[in-house]
Design a protein around this motif. Structure first.
Motif: not given
Length: 287
Positions: A120-124
């Motif tokens: 995933q990327v970011g807040v995931a």
């Protein structure tokens, strides 16, 4: 004496210092190269504003992973502080060498390190790290915490709207043909993270329609589950704020009183999507 496990993640996980501290998570910065200067991602270095200004001015911007030695230092400091294991949760190995750095550092560490590719990327990725910390706080093992992080990341959905595919093309995150097609048709692309990579989702004619569709996609992904939701943007605070407000209203039951996180995307991810980007992450909560 009870065993203690340290949770580590990277700056792309988009956890604020307060949230990371509350869960005992150590955040390792990635680097942003603007022109000839190298900055650590974060308040004292590369900020979203700095990156947005550079991109608008056509100053070259690139990013780089933390070196294995940097992660090894973090793991060894954990060992010195009395931790007996590490769970290290990172952004997709398809898009960054950060997970590979964690694997390389793990081989040299004096305590066991469970490296997790969130895909995933970011807040995931951030929600996955928080879930790992919650397992440990409840007395679970390092192995269970790592597996829980993988499970939460796999269940999460990340959608994003960009004003242009040009920045993703420059960074090699999307093919030149796809970027050219998007520009030629003057459409607004909606993208998602699929199997660890950026994938085309839909093309919509206007920004207004694209953001309305983004809202619907988040509601569909949430279904009737209990979820955590985050909205992020780069130089597009009004759009993001409006989306967060609409999602708060439409998904009140699924949020169960929890707020929709809303903030500016970090500098590293921002460098690859460009100003005007709005993203939303839906992370179903585990039992």
């Amino acid at each position: 004496m009870p065993t203690r496990t340290l949770v580590v993640t990277d700056s792309t996980a988009s956890l604020t210092p307060d949230i990371a501290a509350a869960h005992g998570i150590v955040v390792v910065p990635l680097q942003v190269v603007i022109g000839a200067k190298v900055y650590d991602e974060g308040a004292g270095g590369a900020t979203p504003e700095l990156v947005a200004e550079a991109l608008k001015a056509f100053v070259p911007v690139s990013t780089s992973r933390p070196a294995p030695a940097v992660l090894l230092d973090v793991y060894e400091k954990g060992a010195a502080d009395g931790f007996s294991a590490v769970v290290s949760v990172h952004l997709s190995g398809e898009m960054s060498g950060t997970f590979e750095s964690a694997q390389l550092a793990a081989r040299q560490a004096s305590i066991p390190v469970h490296a997790v590719d969130s895909r995933q990327v970011g807040v995931a990725t951030g929600f996955a790290a928080i879930s790992a910390a919650d397992v440990l706080a409840g007395g679970g093992s390092a192995e269970l915490a790592a597996e829980t992080a993988r499970e939460r990341a796999a269940l999460s959905s990340s959608f994003f709207y960009v004003d242009t595919l040009e920045y993703l093309r420059r960074g090699g995150r999307i093919g030149a043909a796809a970027a050219l097609l998007g520009g030629a048709l003057s459409v607004k692309p909606l993208l998602k993270i699929e199997d660890g990579k950026v994938a085309n989702l839909e093309r919509v004619r206007t920004a207004t329609r694209a953001l309305a569709r983004l809202e619907d996609l988040v509601v569909e992904a949430a279904g009737d589950q209990q979820v955590d939701i985050s909205v992020a943007h780069l130089a597009s605070a009004d759009r993001a704020g409006q989306l967060a407000a609409r999602l708060t209203e439409r998904l009140a039951e699924q949020l169960g009183g929890r707020e929709v996180w809303c903030g500016e995307l970090g500098a590293v991810l921002g460098a690859h999507v460009g100003p005007g980007m709005v993203a939303a992450c839906v992370a179903p909560r585990l039992e």
